[in-house]
Design an enzyme around this catalytic site. Structure first.
Site, short mmCIF file in Angstrom:
data_model
loop_
_atom_site.label_atom_id
_atom_site.label_comp_id
_atom_site.label_asym_id
_atom_site.label_seq_id
_atom_site.Cartn_x
_atom_site.Cartn_y
_atom_site.Cartn_z
N THR A 23 0.85 -1.18 0.00
CA THR A 23 0.00 0.00 0.00
C THR A 23 0.89 1.23 0.00
OG1 THR A 23 -1.99 1.03 0.92
CG2 THR A 23 -0.37 0.23 2.52
N CYS A 29 -2.24 7.62 8.08
CA CYS A 29 -2.85 6.28 8.00
C CYS A 29 -1.86 5.23 8.52
CB CYS A 29 -3.21 5.95 6.56
SG CYS A 29 -4.43 7.04 5.83
N HIS A 46 -5.19 -0.78 5.07
CA HIS A 46 -4.76 0.63 5.03
C HIS A 46 -5.80 1.40 5.84
CE1 HIS A 46 -2.90 4.08 2.56
NE2 HIS A 46 -3.69 4.64 3.47
#
Length: 161
Positions: A23, A29, A46
């Site tokens: 990702t 995040c 994620h």
């Protein structure tokens, strides 16, 4: 070596050996990688926000630490994994902007890390290693062959945890 599976923002996926999973763009995040070392099954979420209960439109389970990690565990179990063997590695949760007054609104990265750790603890999943906080974004790659989590950041050497 298999293919590299991409996970988008507020998304998750499961990845069997020999494939790998990645990702991009983890700022505040958090990338949560789960691994069943016996069958070489990996999964990656994620996570964008810490808590689904404080948001009205929370239909996207992958977006939140509480529901995203639960959904990832569910999908890994459906793919043949055993929760009692799962281990985790996490990365991200940066403080991307400098503020004089660190209210909860601007502490999103720190709150995301705390929420991910809390949910993993509740589910009895041990965190083997982490690369969290600080003030830079990350891209992560998780390799099912070895359980290695590679973290890349602009201007920094790649790190393997």
């Amino acid at each position: 070596m298999g293919k590299m599976i991409k996970v988008g923002m507020a998304d998750l996926n499961v990845c069997p050996y020999p494939d790998s999973i990645t990702t991009l763009g983890l700022g505040s995040c958090v990338g949560v990688a789960l691994y069943d070392p016996q069958i070489k099954l990996g999964g990656l979420a994620h996570v964008m926000l810490p808590d689904s209960t404080s948001i009205r439109n929370n239909v996207n389970k992958a977006k939140f630490a509480d529901t995203g990690i639960e959904e990832l565990v569910k999908r890994m179990e459906a793919a043949g994994g055993s929760r009692r063997r799962f281990v985790a590695k996490i990365a991200g949760g940066a403080q991307m902007f400098a503020f004089n007054n660190a209210t909860d609104m601007v502490r999103v990265g720190e709150r995301n890390v705390e929420a991910c750790k809390k949910k993993l603890r509740e589910l009895g999943i041990r965190i083997l290693s982490e690369d969290t906080g600080l003030s830079y974004g990350r891209t992560v790659e998780f390799y099912t062959e070895t359980g290695m989590f590679r973290i890349k950041a602009v201007g920094k050497p790649a790190k393997e945890i």
